[in-house]
Enzyme design. Sequence first.
Site, mmCIF file in Angstrom:
data_model
loop_
_atom_site.group_PDB
_atom_site.id
_atom_site.type_symbol
_atom_site.label_atom_id
_atom_site.label_comp_id
_atom_site.label_asym_id
_atom_site.label_seq_id
_atom_site.Cartn_x
_atom_site.Cartn_y
_atom_site.Cartn_z
ATOM 1 N N ASN A 167 0.696 -1.310 0.144
ATOM 2 C CA ASN A 167 -0.104 0.072 -0.014
ATOM 3 C C ASN A 167 0.848 1.261 -0.063
ATOM 4 O OD1 ASN A 167 0.964 -0.588 2.549
ATOM 5 N ND2 ASN A 167 -0.975 0.646 3.596
ATOM 6 N N GLU A 224 4.518 -4.432 12.420
ATOM 7 C CA GLU A 224 3.522 -3.425 12.085
ATOM 8 C C GLU A 224 2.243 -3.866 11.394
ATOM 9 O OE1 GLU A 224 0.964 -1.116 10.686
ATOM 10 O OE2 GLU A 224 2.254 -0.004 9.291
ATOM 11 N N CYS A 235 -2.919 0.878 6.689
ATOM 12 C CA CYS A 235 -3.334 0.053 8.062
ATOM 13 C C CYS A 235 -3.705 1.086 9.152
ATOM 14 C CB CYS A 235 -1.901 -0.247 8.525
ATOM 15 S SG CYS A 235 -1.165 -1.533 7.464
#
Length: 501
Positions: free
Chosen positions: A168, A266, A300
């Site tokens: 992303n 993450e 995210c």
Amino acid sequence: MTATTDAYAARYFETGTLEDIPSGHFIDGAEYPSVEGGMMEIADPGLGRVFTAVSAGDAADVDRAVRSAAWAFDEWRRMPAFQRGRILGAMATKIRENRDLLAVLEVLNVGKTLAEATAKVETAARTFEYYAGVCDKLQGDSLPIGFEQIGFSMLEPVGVVAQIIPWNYPMSTFARGVAPALAAGCCVVAKPAETTPHTALIFARLLVEAGLPPGVCNVVLGEGASVGAALSAHPDVAHVTFTGSPVTGTRVMQAAADHFASVTMELGGKSPVIALADCDIAKTADGVIGAIFENAGQICSAGSRLVVERAIHADLVAAVVDRARAITVGHGLRGNRMGAINSRRQMDRILEFIDTARAGGDRILCGGEAVADPKGGDGWFVAPTVIDDLPPDSPCVQEEIFGPVLSVQVVDGPADALRAANGTRYGLMAGIYTRDVSAALAIARDLKCGQVTINDYWGGGVEVPFGGVGHSGFGREKGLVALLSYLRTKSIVARVPASLS
């Protein structure tokens, strides 16, 4: 002087590809094909078609890259720190000089808009610039252990580190992991996502042009099941930084544990935007739109839940819906405000969440469907979607959709808002909109997440540590704290005579 983005875009739409873009692994300062000759196709999400192909690696390519990094480590860690800083600073300049090509490739790989991609070029440059200034300021401590002993600690790089990069935000995630690792004196093997390889390859090449010794930063292409798994499990990798899903993150941790490598995780998020009754409706609506519809919600830390007090629920949601309906959707090189979903598979997953909500009787106020670019192509697009007044156990509240879908939760007062915000297994980020600073700080204190912003959802920058709790992972990237993942402390104690005779 690079070509302009307009020229790159015109050439792409005319020919269906771009010439001279990298396609092989970058190992030991040069581009190489896969050991076994594997290739994989790369699609443009905005047109829904393949535009090029790159090497597809496996464990043999990973081993070659790790051995190159291990060989280069002794030279890199011995290089004077100020010289490492100069190289990282030169890298920031190189990134800015290649802004147009990098931005266009980010659009073609990810599907985002050109404006979003161009902003991330600058983010990456700023990240290398920030850590360039840190290199010669990493120092240990003196230890107060008595008159007849001298004790001190020193910081050492951990060795070869792996960077597993998501699709992303390929550029900014590469920079936020690689830059502090290099600043600490580590060597890197990076694995970009299989759909978004090109900017990582260009970054690795630019680092060498900036003065980085060959082998210090390598890039291996391929799928997670082959390259990512082999990299996580390689016995010569001392640390793994991973950004991705909790399921894959678990596998990475298990592989790293076999050889006692440390990890930074993450992972996912279901971040709330909390709107208290006294907030500025217009500014909050603007913030909500940016929080969920940037990069088509494929973030995210996207503000994917609007937790709003009942007193302003109708007015705020109406303002959000009006803004959402005004967003133009289409190919990122065509001037639209929202771009494509990265893959057909991801688009189908997003639509499945929406269809489940619709079948359950939830109110879809706008969007809720796949759309086409009015200028043509078979790209993968989902209209900006708002689903109203969802219960706490709704899948759209509890699960990470990773798309342009805003889930609205209505609450009665700040305490109820805090409970709702903390009501998922994720804890990456949260935003608060209110005029009451004391209330905002009290909520921020009690939120179970790694980062909170007040009246500016995307506030902050490379200086601000970033990471999550719970199923959002652990460890921190960005800021000075990010360096701790790539350094270890060595303590040294010497006995000295009480006096000289």
